[in-house]
Every structure is written in structure tokens, then in C-alpha cells.
Design a protein around this motif. Sequence first.
Motif, mmCIF file in Angstrom:
data_model
loop_
_atom_site.group_PDB
_atom_site.id
_atom_site.type_symbol
_atom_site.label_atom_id
_atom_site.label_comp_id
_atom_site.label_asym_id
_atom_site.label_seq_id
_atom_site.Cartn_x
_atom_site.Cartn_y
_atom_site.Cartn_z
ATOM 1 N N VAL A 255 9.671 18.293 -13.344
ATOM 2 C CA VAL A 255 10.259 18.469 -12.000
ATOM 3 C C VAL A 255 11.404 19.195 -11.970
ATOM 4 C CG1 VAL A 255 10.998 16.892 -9.951
ATOM 5 C CG2 VAL A 255 9.370 15.852 -11.918
ATOM 6 N N CYS A 256 11.451 20.660 -11.814
ATOM 7 C CA CYS A 256 12.316 21.422 -11.728
ATOM 8 C C CYS A 256 12.288 22.387 -10.679
ATOM 9 C CB CYS A 256 12.719 22.046 -13.136
ATOM 10 S SG CYS A 256 13.072 21.102 -14.510
ATOM 11 N N LEU B 101 18.960 16.607 -20.347
ATOM 12 C CA LEU B 101 18.209 17.517 -20.252
ATOM 13 C C LEU B 101 17.970 18.151 -18.740
ATOM 14 C CD1 LEU B 101 15.650 17.535 -23.126
ATOM 15 C CD2 LEU B 101 17.769 18.949 -23.034
ATOM 16 N N THR B 102 17.610 16.949 -18.070
ATOM 17 C CA THR B 102 17.503 17.068 -16.585
ATOM 18 C C THR B 102 18.582 17.573 -15.958
ATOM 19 O OG1 THR B 102 15.820 15.083 -16.608
ATOM 20 C CG2 THR B 102 16.835 15.735 -14.427
ATOM 21 N N ILE B 103 19.802 16.892 -16.220
ATOM 22 C CA ILE B 103 21.263 17.457 -15.970
ATOM 23 C C ILE B 103 21.270 18.878 -16.188
ATOM 24 C CG2 ILE B 103 23.689 17.260 -15.767
ATOM 25 C CD1 ILE B 103 23.009 14.257 -16.450
ATOM 26 N N LEU B 104 20.959 19.183 -17.255
ATOM 27 C CA LEU B 104 21.171 20.654 -17.847
ATOM 28 C C LEU B 104 20.179 21.426 -16.835
ATOM 29 C CD1 LEU B 104 21.937 23.002 -19.608
ATOM 30 C CD2 LEU B 104 20.192 22.342 -21.236
ATOM 31 N N ALA B 105 18.910 21.321 -16.653
ATOM 32 C CA ALA B 105 18.095 22.011 -15.900
ATOM 33 C C ALA B 105 18.609 22.171 -14.306
ATOM 34 C CB ALA B 105 16.566 21.460 -16.055
ATOM 35 N N GLN B 106 19.213 21.101 -13.791
ATOM 36 C CA GLN B 106 19.823 21.170 -12.697
ATOM 37 C C GLN B 106 21.001 21.847 -12.539
ATOM 38 O OE1 GLN B 106 20.525 16.996 -11.689
ATOM 39 N NE2 GLN B 106 18.468 16.456 -11.178
ATOM 40 N N THR B 107 21.865 21.944 -13.468
ATOM 41 C CA THR B 107 22.926 22.779 -13.589
ATOM 42 C C THR B 107 22.615 24.150 -13.310
ATOM 43 O OG1 THR B 107 24.042 20.989 -14.772
ATOM 44 C CG2 THR B 107 25.094 23.142 -14.937
ATOM 45 N N LEU B 108 21.482 24.537 -14.236
ATOM 46 C CA LEU B 108 21.098 26.062 -14.175
ATOM 47 C C LEU B 108 20.453 26.324 -13.044
ATOM 48 C CD1 LEU B 108 20.001 26.145 -18.102
ATOM 49 C CD2 LEU B 108 22.092 26.662 -17.140
ATOM 50 N N GLU B 109 20.023 25.383 -12.165
ATOM 51 C CA GLU B 109 19.446 25.887 -10.827
ATOM 52 C C GLU B 109 20.578 26.270 -10.051
ATOM 53 O OE1 GLU B 109 16.944 22.556 -10.154
ATOM 54 O OE2 GLU B 109 15.838 23.020 -11.763
ATOM 55 N N ARG C 134 0.926 -1.080 0.090
ATOM 56 C CA ARG C 134 0.045 0.008 -0.045
ATOM 57 C C ARG C 134 0.718 1.275 -0.126
ATOM 58 N NH1 ARG C 134 -3.148 2.690 4.760
ATOM 59 N NH2 ARG C 134 -1.179 1.930 5.462
ATOM 60 N N GLY C 135 0.694 2.167 -0.994
ATOM 61 C CA GLY C 135 1.474 3.538 -1.010
ATOM 62 C C GLY C 135 2.735 3.278 -1.803
ATOM 63 N N ASN C 136 3.019 2.095 -2.063
ATOM 64 C CA ASN C 136 4.496 1.716 -2.723
ATOM 65 C C ASN C 136 4.216 1.507 -4.016
ATOM 66 O OD1 ASN C 136 5.945 2.321 -0.349
ATOM 67 N ND2 ASN C 136 5.535 0.267 0.257
ATOM 68 N N ASP C 137 3.140 1.932 -4.849
ATOM 69 C CA ASP C 137 3.119 1.657 -6.235
ATOM 70 C C ASP C 137 4.137 2.419 -6.781
ATOM 71 O OD1 ASP C 137 2.121 1.261 -8.629
ATOM 72 O OD2 ASP C 137 0.125 2.271 -8.464
ATOM 73 N N PRO C 138 4.859 1.887 -7.609
ATOM 74 C CA PRO C 138 5.927 2.554 -8.303
ATOM 75 C C PRO C 138 5.452 3.686 -9.311
ATOM 76 C CG PRO C 138 6.278 0.432 -8.834
ATOM 77 C CD PRO C 138 5.160 0.420 -7.968
ATOM 78 N N GLU C 139 4.498 3.296 -9.936
ATOM 79 C CA GLU C 139 3.566 4.117 -11.232
ATOM 80 C C GLU C 139 2.991 5.303 -10.234
ATOM 81 O OE1 GLU C 139 3.815 3.817 -14.407
ATOM 82 O OE2 GLU C 139 5.159 1.969 -13.974
ATOM 83 N N ALA C 140 2.501 5.340 -9.069
ATOM 84 C CA ALA C 140 2.025 6.335 -8.285
ATOM 85 C C ALA C 140 3.081 7.384 -7.998
ATOM 86 C CB ALA C 140 1.014 5.976 -7.378
ATOM 87 N N ALA C 141 4.296 6.994 -7.801
ATOM 88 C CA ALA C 141 5.250 7.711 -7.142
ATOM 89 C C ALA C 141 5.992 8.631 -8.359
ATOM 90 C CB ALA C 141 6.475 6.723 -6.713
ATOM 91 N N LEU C 142 5.590 8.351 -9.688
ATOM 92 C CA LEU C 142 6.466 8.896 -10.557
ATOM 93 C C LEU C 142 5.561 10.139 -11.030
ATOM 94 C CD1 LEU C 142 7.769 6.255 -12.830
ATOM 95 C CD2 LEU C 142 8.920 7.510 -11.329
ATOM 96 N N PRO C 143 5.866 11.371 -11.231
ATOM 97 C CA PRO C 143 5.268 12.513 -11.674
ATOM 98 C C PRO C 143 4.755 12.174 -13.068
ATOM 99 C CG PRO C 143 7.351 13.197 -11.670
ATOM 100 C CD PRO C 143 7.560 11.792 -11.220
ATOM 101 N N PRO C 144 3.648 12.643 -13.710
ATOM 102 C CA PRO C 144 3.271 12.587 -15.165
ATOM 103 C C PRO C 144 4.435 12.890 -16.065
ATOM 104 C CG PRO C 144 1.411 13.404 -13.706
ATOM 105 C CD PRO C 144 2.661 13.246 -12.668
ATOM 106 N N PRO C 145 4.599 12.364 -17.052
ATOM 107 C CA PRO C 145 5.448 12.818 -17.805
ATOM 108 C C PRO C 145 5.531 14.184 -18.396
ATOM 109 C CG PRO C 145 4.373 10.874 -18.906
ATOM 110 C CD PRO C 145 3.920 11.440 -17.447
ATOM 111 N N ALA D 79 13.006 25.216 -21.290
ATOM 112 C CA ALA D 79 12.885 24.214 -22.397
ATOM 113 C C ALA D 79 13.596 22.687 -21.881
ATOM 114 C CB ALA D 79 13.808 24.711 -23.598
ATOM 115 N N ALA D 80 14.661 22.804 -21.306
ATOM 116 C CA ALA D 80 15.055 21.680 -20.637
ATOM 117 C C ALA D 80 14.162 20.725 -19.604
ATOM 118 C CB ALA D 80 16.224 21.687 -19.705
ATOM 119 N N CYS D 81 13.455 21.756 -18.846
ATOM 120 C CA CYS D 81 12.187 21.045 -17.927
ATOM 121 C C CYS D 81 11.096 20.610 -18.806
ATOM 122 C CB CYS D 81 11.711 22.151 -17.088
ATOM 123 S SG CYS D 81 12.933 22.736 -15.927
#
Length: 164
Positions: free
Chosen positions: A42-43, A102-110, A27-38, A70-72
Motif C-alpha cells: 500500500v504505497c 518500513l511503512t513510515i520509511l516508504a511514506q517518507t520517501l514519497e 454488511r460491508g464492515n467486515d474488518p478482514e475485508a477492509a485490509l489489503p492482503p499482506p 524494498a520498504a513497500c
Amino acid sequence: MRRRTRWLVAGAVLLLLLGGTGWLAYRGNDPEAALPPPDEPVCGAIRMVDRTGRPIAEQLVVPVAAVHDAACHRDYEALSEWMENPSGTRMAELRANDGAPLTILAQTLEGAAITDQGGLTYCHPHGAIAVFSRGTPAHQGQLTVFTLTGDNPMSAACYDASPR
């Protein structure tokens, strides 16, 4: 007869315990529910000040914010508009591994930028580097360099500057 009843009761209790434990563990550990919608980025936010605490000039914030957005959103077309050299090879590298660069690019710019005469340098704690040119009054600044590793000419700026 009593012995058989005890075994049946013990078996039923054991099944209930095992079933309840399994239900609680799942219960509550559904991997699909833990991921944000595509479609949902998540920036974090870009910083409006550099490592010294000085505000970053608006002419430099505009391209950084556009590239970050754009990266986000994995918007390769918008990203290519802000790149100095959006060749097919460079875009292929950014699309690799399901867009993970692109995720790494966004993180870098933060992170906090290093401001110098030529523009901004962003250093990711794991070695990625993004460099933006300052631009001119007639030409907006652009993303001139983005590498996932620190093996480029700008890496000295990351290591010579204050700790990340």
C-alpha cells in the motif's frame, strides 16, 4: 385472542427491525475485508523532482526507488543492500512493530526531497528523516540515515527548508 395476535405481530416486526438493522450495520464492515492482503503493498509513488521542482538526478533516483520498493514489499534483504550500515540492530529496529517503521520509511520517501551537495534528505511530516548520500562514480549512493524522530543532525535541514 386479538391482544395476543397484536403482541405476536409487534414482536415479529420488532425482531425483523432489529435483525435488519444489525445486518445493515455489519454488511460491508467486515474488518478482514477492509485490509489489503499482506502481500499487496500500500504505497504511493516517489517524486522525481525535489522541493524546488528540479528533477532529481538518475544516480540518486535509483537508490531511493530501490529502498522505497524494498520498504513497500517488506524485503529486508533488498533493503540491506542499499543501506550504508545494515547492522543487526538497525534491521531489528526496522522489523519492530510488525515492520511499521518500513511503512513510515516508504511514506517518507514519497515526499519531496531536499537536494543538497551531499545527496537527498526526505522529511516526514511527523518527524521521520531519511538521508541518501550522493555517491561517487565508483560507488552508488545509499541510505545513510533513517530515524523515526527528528533528533538527528539532519533535522535542521527539514525545519530550515520550506514548509512540508
